[in-house]
Design an enzyme around this catalytic site. Structure first.
Site, PDB file in Angstrom:
ATOM      1  N   ASP A   1       0.819  -1.218   0.000  1.00 20.20           N
ATOM      2  CA  ASP A   1       0.000   0.000   0.000  1.00 20.20           C
ATOM      3  C   ASP A   1       0.849   1.263   0.000  1.00 20.20           C
ATOM      4  O   ASP A   1       0.654   2.158   0.838  1.00 20.20           O
ATOM      5  CB  ASP A   1      -0.950   0.017   1.206  1.00 20.20           C
ATOM      6  CG  ASP A   1      -1.711  -1.277   1.374  1.00 20.20           C
ATOM      7  OD1 ASP A   1      -2.024  -1.899   0.349  1.00 20.20           O
ATOM      8  OD2 ASP A   1      -1.984  -1.671   2.529  1.00 20.20           O
TER       9      ASP A   1
ATOM     10  N   GLU B   1     -11.116   0.835  -4.186  1.00 17.95           N
ATOM     11  CA  GLU B   1     -10.486   1.274  -2.937  1.00 17.95           C
ATOM     12  C   GLU B   1      -9.265   2.126  -3.263  1.00 17.95           C
ATOM     13  O   GLU B   1      -8.991   2.433  -4.411  1.00 17.95           O
ATOM     14  CB  GLU B   1     -10.099   0.045  -2.092  1.00 17.95           C
ATOM     15  CG  GLU B   1      -9.200  -0.930  -2.825  1.00 17.95           C
ATOM     16  CD  GLU B   1      -8.978  -2.238  -2.087  1.00 17.95           C
ATOM     17  OE1 GLU B   1      -9.330  -2.329  -0.907  1.00 17.95           O
ATOM     18  OE2 GLU B   1      -8.440  -3.175  -2.702  1.00 17.95           O
TER      19      GLU B   1
END
Length: 544
Positions: A13, A194
């Protein structure tokens, strides 16, 4: 050349930020404390682990957070005056109750903001922003206003749980969100939308998101609008980066991206990726971080250099002075007052409850606490596995009195996936060594090897990992290594080895642990810990 992944091992991430000549990448740490890893580079080729900003209980307390919850998807940015770090602390992922009623739709995502003047300085106490979803980010617009984005979670039956990307203004003076919340992007047919990041370029607002889930179908999607609130037009080529349906891709699971621009105007995309084992297809190194150059086309859309949306193993670096960092010593001697930065522990913001570097100078003392795999206070200190082939050793002083006391060397993913070479004691064998394995893909969840009697005194423990093969050994003093005959499956230390529906988003660690279920708190002292990456090695000579 850039050689991907630039951040090997569990570093997912990525959020990338440039301030002057310095580049920073923040990555997720999930249940590992301190929270958020910040890496530093000056050339996009060489990186060092610089800081973990969430170090206080007021900033982060993950006791009770389930495996693979905790800190998700940090967003690091700079507004010209201060650093801003947005992060989620996930308290509930969704579980099925013992009575059979499903609670999988209910999840708790708490989003916070901390700030600092210096990237490696003290960060503020957090401001709670909302709890409506995960993967938050902060956008600093050209007029000085700030906007908060996150994935919107919808738990209602019959709804798309990944309900799109929402945006709301943030008031830095009031330190709160203000005005209406706007759904600016519902996502595409890939689903699981997302990881939003927003940019402004040439009069357009460009939105980047991850879609398809964080596994094999992961992808980076982009959309743009002239208006902040949309509507957003999806990139005409489809995903701008993905390895889905591409078995020839050098990096798999590519997605969850962020952009940075060099002083010369070159654009680079940082993104997560995975490297599956060639024999098992499991990513024991977890989700890693890669980076590659991108180009803006005449039509104003972003693409890979070749226009094929393919992640690459090697990429040209920007024309910057090369800036390597000093090599990290392979051996930690625990002579300093602080734990070496490569090491972390689990969940608790109170490290004094589980270890000490002062109780016995030159040693890491682990206090025997809860069982291995506990969600609250377990004494386990470990570092990431960052290569497919490595050797790990440690020297331990531990004198257990009964079977509820154990300490040793552990290859660990989470509470349901580990191999633990430990010393204990019982009334039949006396002091002994054995391996406990937690197996996620076996009918027998806990497996034990036969206990091997060992003499008193300090003991050296050793692990040798080559892809999916793990071997353990031990010795007393300077004697010969005593190899356990078993070969252990290291591939279970991966996202892919799991029970259906369980969250698995981290990676393999190797480290030290100590338990005392009697409550007496018996300690184990570790003189040193050694981790060395190497080339492939066959089984130790003479072993079956």
């Amino acid at each position: 050349m850039i050689r991907n992944p630039i951040l090997p091992g569990f570093n997912p991430d990525p959020s990338i930020c440039r301030v002057g000549d310095d580049y920073y990448i923040a990555t997720s740490t999930f249940e590992w404390f301190p929270g958020v890893q910040i890496h530093h580079s000056r050339d996009l080729v060489h990186w060092r682990l610089l800081a973990r900003p969430l170090v206080r209980a007021s900033q982060l307390d993950m006791r009770g957070d389930p495996d693979s919850c905790g800190v998700w998807a940090p967003c690091l940015s700079h507004d010209g005056a201060r650093f801003h770090l947005i992060y989620t602390d996930v308290k509930r992922y969704g579980r099925t109750t013992m009575g059979g009623a499903s609670g999988a739709s209910l999840r708790d995502f708490h989003n916070y903001l901390v700030t600092a003047d210096r990237i490696d300085g003290d960060w503020s106490d957090p401001v709670h922003l909302n709890s409506s979803g995960f993967d938050p980010s902060l956008f600093h617009d050209e007029d000085g206003r700030k906007y908060f984005l996150n994935q919107l979670w919808d738990h209602r039956p019959g709804r798309n749980r990944f309900a799109g990307i929402v945006l709301q203004e943030y008031d830095p003076k009031e330190q709160r969100l203000t005005g209406e919340r706007h759904l600016i992007f519902p996502g595409t047919a890939l689903g699981l939308t997302e990881a939003p990041h927003l940019y402004r370029r040439d009069g357009w607002y460009h939105l980047i998101v991850a879609e398809g889930g964080t596994g094999w179908n992961h992808a980076v999607t982009m959309a743009r609008s002239r208006d902040l609130l949309g509507p957003y037009e999806v990139h005409p080529d489809g995903p701008v980066l993905t390895s889905r349906d591409r078995p020839d891709a050098p990096l798999m699971r590519a997605g969850h991206a962020d952009l940075v621009e060099t002083p010369d105007g070159e654009t680079y995309m940082a993104y997560l990726c995975g490297r599956p084992l060639p024999n098992r297809g499991r990513c024991v190194l977890g989700r890693e971080t890669a980076i590659q150059p991108m180009r803006w086309g005449e039509d104003g859309w972003l693409r890979t250099i070749d226009g094929d949306a393919m992640p690459v193993a090697k990429a040209p670096a920007p024309a910057l002075p090369t800036h390597p960092w000093p090599e990290v010593p392979p051996r930690a001697d625990f002579d300093d007052a602080a734990l070496p930065i490569d090491f972390q522990w689990l969940r608790t913001p109170d490290p004094d409850a589980i270890f000490s570097l002062a109780a016995r100078p030159g040693h890491l003392r682990l206090h025997g606490r809860e069982t291995i795999g506990s969600l609250f206070t377990q004494a386990l200190v470990a570092r990431r596995q960052q290569a497919f082939h490595y050797s790990a050793r440690c020297r331990m002083d531990f004198a257990p009195h009964h079977f509820q006391q154990a300490a040793g060397l552990v290859a660990y993913y989470n509470g349901s996936k580990f191999h633990y070479l430990h010393v204990s004691h019982d009334e039949t064998v006396g002091r002994h060594i054995r391996v406990m394995s937690a197996l996620p893909d076996s009918p027998q969840a806990d497996a034990f090897t036969v206990p091997v009697p060992i003499p008193d005194g300090p003991i050296e423990l050793r692990a040798e990992v080559d892809e999916e093969r793990l071997r353990f050994a031990w010795r007393i003093g300077d004697g010969d290594w005593q190899w356990l005959p078993e070969r252990f499956d290291a591939s279970i230390l991966s996202d892919e080895a799991t029970a259906p529906g369980a969250p698995n988003f981290t990676g393999a660690f190797i480290g030290m642990a100590c338990q005392d279920m009697s409550g007496a708190g018996l300690h184990a002292d570790f003189d040193w810990f050694d981790y060395r990456e190497r080339d492939y090695a066959p089984d130790p000579e003479g072993l079956p």
